[in-house]
Write an enzyme that holds these catalytic residues in place. Structure first.
Site, PDB file in Angstrom:
ATOM      1  N   HIS A  59       0.827  -1.368   0.038  1.00  0.00           N
ATOM      2  CA  HIS A  59       0.063  -0.024   0.122  1.00  0.00           C
ATOM      3  C   HIS A  59       0.932   1.310  -0.017  1.00  0.00           C
ATOM      4  O   HIS A  59       1.349   1.834   1.042  1.00  0.00           O
ATOM      5  CB  HIS A  59      -0.880   0.087   1.247  1.00  0.00           C
ATOM      6  CG  HIS A  59      -1.863   1.005   1.315  1.00  0.00           C
ATOM      7  ND1 HIS A  59      -3.017   1.033   2.095  1.00  0.00           N
ATOM      8  CD2 HIS A  59      -1.944   2.387   0.852  1.00  0.00           C
ATOM      9  CE1 HIS A  59      -3.838   2.066   1.769  1.00  0.00           C
ATOM     10  NE2 HIS A  59      -3.101   2.759   1.045  1.00  0.00           N
TER      11      HIS A  59
ATOM     12  N   HIS B 276     -10.756   0.508   1.762  1.00  0.00           N
ATOM     13  CA  HIS B 276     -10.543   1.580   2.607  1.00  0.00           C
ATOM     14  C   HIS B 276     -11.744   1.726   3.469  1.00  0.00           C
ATOM     15  O   HIS B 276     -12.791   2.210   2.860  1.00  0.00           O
ATOM     16  CB  HIS B 276     -10.297   3.204   2.327  1.00  0.00           C
ATOM     17  CG  HIS B 276     -10.115   4.048   2.934  1.00  0.00           C
ATOM     18  ND1 HIS B 276      -8.905   4.663   3.149  1.00  0.00           N
ATOM     19  CD2 HIS B 276     -10.910   4.625   3.905  1.00  0.00           C
ATOM     20  CE1 HIS B 276      -8.861   5.825   4.049  1.00  0.00           C
ATOM     21  NE2 HIS B 276     -10.290   5.826   4.700  1.00  0.00           N
TER      22      HIS B 276
ATOM     23  N   GLY C  91      -2.409  12.326   4.811  1.00  0.00           N
ATOM     24  CA  GLY C  91      -1.476  11.426   4.653  1.00  0.00           C
ATOM     25  C   GLY C  91       0.021  11.942   4.795  1.00  0.00           C
ATOM     26  O   GLY C  91       0.387  13.024   5.187  1.00  0.00           O
TER      27      GLY C  91
ATOM     28  N   HIS D 203       1.432   5.162  -1.846  1.00  0.00           N
ATOM     29  CA  HIS D 203       1.222   6.097  -3.233  1.00  0.00           C
ATOM     30  C   HIS D 203       2.125   7.040  -3.885  1.00  0.00           C
ATOM     31  O   HIS D 203       2.775   7.726  -3.332  1.00  0.00           O
ATOM     32  CB  HIS D 203       0.150   7.353  -2.768  1.00  0.00           C
ATOM     33  CG  HIS D 203      -1.012   6.626  -1.838  1.00  0.00           C
ATOM     34  ND1 HIS D 203      -2.409   6.578  -2.391  1.00  0.00           N
ATOM     35  CD2 HIS D 203      -1.130   6.265  -0.505  1.00  0.00           C
ATOM     36  CE1 HIS D 203      -3.201   5.993  -1.621  1.00  0.00           C
ATOM     37  NE2 HIS D 203      -2.694   5.884  -0.585  1.00  0.00           N
TER      38      HIS D 203
ATOM     39  N   HIS E 164       2.552  14.251   0.371  1.00  0.00           N
ATOM     40  CA  HIS E 164       1.984  15.744   0.127  1.00  0.00           C
ATOM     41  C   HIS E 164       3.233  16.788   0.029  1.00  0.00           C
ATOM     42  O   HIS E 164       3.958  16.495   0.895  1.00  0.00           O
ATOM     43  CB  HIS E 164       0.871  16.178   0.541  1.00  0.00           C
ATOM     44  CG  HIS E 164      -0.357  15.188   0.940  1.00  0.00           C
ATOM     45  ND1 HIS E 164      -1.165  14.944  -0.446  1.00  0.00           N
ATOM     46  CD2 HIS E 164      -0.955  14.240   1.521  1.00  0.00           C
ATOM     47  CE1 HIS E 164      -1.927  14.220  -0.282  1.00  0.00           C
ATOM     48  NE2 HIS E 164      -1.917  13.413   0.926  1.00  0.00           N
TER      49      HIS E 164
ATOM     50  N   ASP F 155       1.281   2.840   3.778  1.00  0.00           N
ATOM     51  CA  ASP F 155       0.506   3.833   3.245  1.00  0.00           C
ATOM     52  C   ASP F 155       0.954   5.057   3.157  1.00  0.00           C
ATOM     53  O   ASP F 155       0.724   6.147   3.483  1.00  0.00           O
ATOM     54  CB  ASP F 155      -0.757   3.899   4.418  1.00  0.00           C
ATOM     55  CG  ASP F 155      -1.882   4.799   3.600  1.00  0.00           C
ATOM     56  OD1 ASP F 155      -1.859   5.210   2.538  1.00  0.00           O
ATOM     57  OD2 ASP F 155      -2.748   5.254   4.421  1.00  0.00           O
TER      58      ASP F 155
ATOM     59  N   ARG G  59       2.096   8.511  -6.616  1.00  0.00           N
ATOM     60  CA  ARG G  59       1.477   9.658  -7.510  1.00  0.00           C
ATOM     61  C   ARG G  59       2.067   9.742  -8.565  1.00  0.00           C
ATOM     62  O   ARG G  59       1.547   8.965  -9.551  1.00  0.00           O
ATOM     63  CB  ARG G  59       2.262  11.091  -6.536  1.00  0.00           C
ATOM     64  CG  ARG G  59       1.836  10.676  -5.125  1.00  0.00           C
ATOM     65  CD  ARG G  59       0.583  11.075  -4.695  1.00  0.00           C
ATOM     66  NE  ARG G  59       0.354  11.280  -3.278  1.00  0.00           N
ATOM     67  CZ  ARG G  59      -0.687  10.950  -2.398  1.00  0.00           C
ATOM     68  NH1 ARG G  59      -1.596  10.507  -3.019  1.00  0.00           N
ATOM     69  NH2 ARG G  59      -0.813  11.202  -1.213  1.00  0.00           N
TER      70      ARG G  59
ATOM     71  N   ASN H  45      -5.441   6.258  -6.822  1.00  0.00           N
ATOM     72  CA  ASN H  45      -5.914   7.618  -6.583  1.00  0.00           C
ATOM     73  C   ASN H  45      -4.908   8.648  -7.082  1.00  0.00           C
ATOM     74  O   ASN H  45      -4.562   9.513  -6.515  1.00  0.00           O
ATOM     75  CB  ASN H  45      -6.533   8.022  -5.144  1.00  0.00           C
ATOM     76  CG  ASN H  45      -5.502   7.860  -4.275  1.00  0.00           C
ATOM     77  OD1 ASN H  45      -4.249   7.191  -4.488  1.00  0.00           O
ATOM     78  ND2 ASN H  45      -5.200   8.587  -3.060  1.00  0.00           N
TER      79      ASN H  45
HETATM   80  C1  NCD Z   1      -4.080   8.756   1.027  1.00  0.00           C
HETATM   81  C2  NCD Z   1      -3.670   9.665  -0.199  1.00  0.00           C
HETATM   82  O1  NCD Z   1      -3.044  10.803   0.382  1.00  0.00           O
HETATM   83  O2  NCD Z   1      -3.611   9.327  -1.050  1.00  0.00           O
HETATM   84  N1  NCD Z   1      -4.191   9.448   2.444  1.00  0.00           N
HETATM   85  C3  NCD Z   1      -4.221   8.951   3.573  1.00  0.00           C
HETATM   86  O3  NCD Z   1      -4.331   9.857   4.535  1.00  0.00           O
HETATM   87  N2  NCD Z   1      -3.872   7.816   3.900  1.00  0.00           N
HETATM   88  C4  NCD Z   1      -5.485   8.265   0.865  1.00  0.00           C
HETATM   89  C5  NCD Z   1      -5.660   6.654   1.599  1.00  0.00           C
HETATM   90  O4  NCD Z   1      -4.976   5.935   1.526  1.00  0.00           O
HETATM   91  O5  NCD Z   1      -6.844   6.628   2.103  1.00  0.00           O
HETATM   92 ZN    ZN Z   2      -3.456   4.925   1.180  1.00  0.00          ZN
HETATM   93 ZN    ZN Z   3      -6.926   4.616   2.616  1.00  0.00          ZN
END
Ligand code: NCD
Ligand code: ZN
Ligand code: ZN
Ligand code: ZN
Length: 477
Positions: free
Chosen positions: A98, A218, A358, A100, A343, A339, A102, A132
């Site tokens: 898991h 989620h 995040g 991101h 940002h 996760d 980006r 996402n």
């Molecule tokens: C995640 C994101 O920024 O894409 N943010 C988060 O706080 N976990 C989205 C997610 O995993 O729910």
């Molecule tokens: Zn996530």
């Molecule tokens: Zn999530």
């Protein structure tokens, strides 16, 4: 660096060996259709403590053509490259199911190169990226475009989850294109989908089952999240997303899963009660994930740190956190994932309702968890299961997650003694912040080897963008 271990030598006379290794892999990747196995140079890890299922043994590992060729007490065969690993522990490369990464229109937050460099520095040789993004990963075409872009820029092996969509044909196409799971994002769907309606969810679960894909969820029900119009502080913001949003979503999805019988993986679970509900559910095919932040931090951090400790689901009260930690160390949690959700600091510092949730996690997970091992709160075997063996098994990566002959050459060397301090300024991720800033750690990733090539060693990224492989579900490249 400790001079008595981790020395890397090359037996070849010409040229810097790292460059050659990375280049060989890169050449291979730019023609992914090619049938030939590239002749990757061999790598010998000498005299490590090797983690083999239940214990460590002293010995050497020979990797050839990207795979583990031999594990033995002594290997004398010559190799293109040697690592003297005395005092280091060899573990199977970590798998983060898991993250991101980006990239594309969100590349200002993180891109494939920065995100997978952070992965390599954190000991993750495989990551599975969430859909996402901008554009979202919601069709076979978009998955292939993302994969093509990634293949030129990644330093570790990378696979992709895709967004839940209403159309069964599209789910099948995404499966064919290599998707690892269908992501069902209950608080705010990634692709248009009426998640308030059970029938819509049932359709998604049926489509996933038909395509033999797990659904990653989620689990926070939108109906249980309060409006944030009035909130002034991050603490109040967290107060608008209480545990009952998770409880309600978990029981709802479990109920629907019992009808359909598809595989469901629950992402970033925050409540011990959810872990037991999932663990005790009578139908099979269920798994749960916990994060380092939900198991190590509580809502006290939100009060102290504000935006640095803001993520969804949010941090929970201390007593909840303590029991979640036990579910991780000795209980029913199936995997740890970071996760990793980067940002910019500028975005994070906006007023609470506008601040994106995040935190980055790829570079902090291992030092934090190794510290727990050193403190005797978590066994090394359990850590390897949670961060490598179990996620590999869960997502069909059968040649990963274990150190054994024939497995992929994804290996990390860990220095259990090395002391450090979490310093976000040193992250390879673009997100230079962390709620763990300043935490003292003991235990560090020393070297990360991906497909038999050294990608990270002793604080430095050595791999070249494009040296990681794009993974497709169910396929060994
Ligand atoms: C995640 C994101 O920024 O894409 N943010 C988060 O706080 N976990 C989205 C997610 O995993 O729910
Ligand atoms: Zn996530
Ligand atoms: Zn999530
Ligand atoms: Zn060292």
């Amino acid at each position: 660096m400790n001079a008595k271990h981790g020395r890397i030598t090359s037996s070849r006379k010409t040229g810097p060996s790292y460059v050659r290794i990375a280049q060989g892999t890169l050449d291979n990747l730019t023609s992914p259709e090619s049938e030939e196995t590239p002749s990757l140079p061999s790598l010998l890890i000498r005299d490590a403590h090797i983690w083999t299922e239940h214990r460590t043994i002293r010995g050497s590992i020979l990797i050839e053509r990207g795979r583990i060729q031999r594990i033995a007490r002594k290997i004398s065969a010559p190799a293109g490259e040697e690592i003297l690993a005395q005092g280091l522990v060899a573990l199977p490369g970590l798998v983060d199911a898991h993250v991101h990464l980006r990239d594309m229109r969100l590349a200002y937050k993180e891109d494939f190169t920065s995100g997978t460099s952070a992965a390599a520095a954190g000991g993750f040789t495989t990551v599975l990226d969430m859909p996402n993004t901008l554009p979202p990963t919601d069709s076979g075409q978009r998955l292939l475009e993302k994969a093509r872009r990634a293949s030129k820029n990644i330093l570790v092996n990378t696979g992709f989850h895709v967004a839940a969509v209403g159309d069964r044909g599209a789910v099948k196409t995404m499966k064919m294109a290599g998707a690892f799971s269908i992501k069902l994002y209950l608080p705010k769907p990634i692709a248009p989908l009426d998640v308030g309606d059970d029938l819509t969810i049932v359709e998604v679960l049926k489509a996933a089952k038909e395509a033999s894909l797990p659904v990653t969820v989620h689990a926070e029900d939108a109906a249980q999240i309060e409006s944030t119009g009035e909130v002034q502080t991050f603490k109040e913001l967290v107060g608008s997303r209480l545990g009952r949003a998770e409880t309600s979503a978990v029981s709802r999805i479990l109920r629907l899963q019992k009808q359909i019988g598809c595989r469901i993986h629950f992402c970033h679970i925050t409540l011990p009660s959810s872990i037991s509900a999932i663990g005790n559910w009578p139908s099979g095919g269920l798994s749960s994930e916990v994060t380092p932040h939900h198991t190590l931090l509580s809502e006290d951090s939100v009060e102290k740190l504000g935006w640095k400790a803001w993520m969804v689901p949010p941090l929970r009260p201390r007593h909840v956190r303590n029991r979640l930690f036990s579910e991780m160390t000795t209980g029913n949690a199936t995997i740890i994932a970071t996760d990793h959700a980067p940002h910019t600091i500028k975005e994070k510092r906006l007023p609470p309702q506008k601040s994106p949730p995040g935190i980055p996690g790829l570079e902090t997970a291992m030092p934090l968890m190794l510290t727990m091992v050193n403190k005797g709160k978590l066994s090394l075997g359990r850590l390897v299961s949670l961060l490598s063996t179990n996620p590999a098994k869960l997502f069909g990566l059968s040649s990963k997650g274990r150190l054994r002959e024939e497995a992929d050459g994804d290996i990390i060397l860990v220095d259990m003694k090395k002391k450090g301090k979490i310093d976000p300024d040193k992250f390879f991720s673009k997100a230079h912040y962390s709620p763990f800033e300043g935490w003292k750690t003991q235990g560090a990733v020393h070297t990360t080897i991906v497909n038999g090539s050294i990608v990270y060693s002793n604080g430095k990224i050595i791999g070249k963008p494009g040296s990681g492989k794009v993974l497709r579900n169910g396929r060994r490249e």
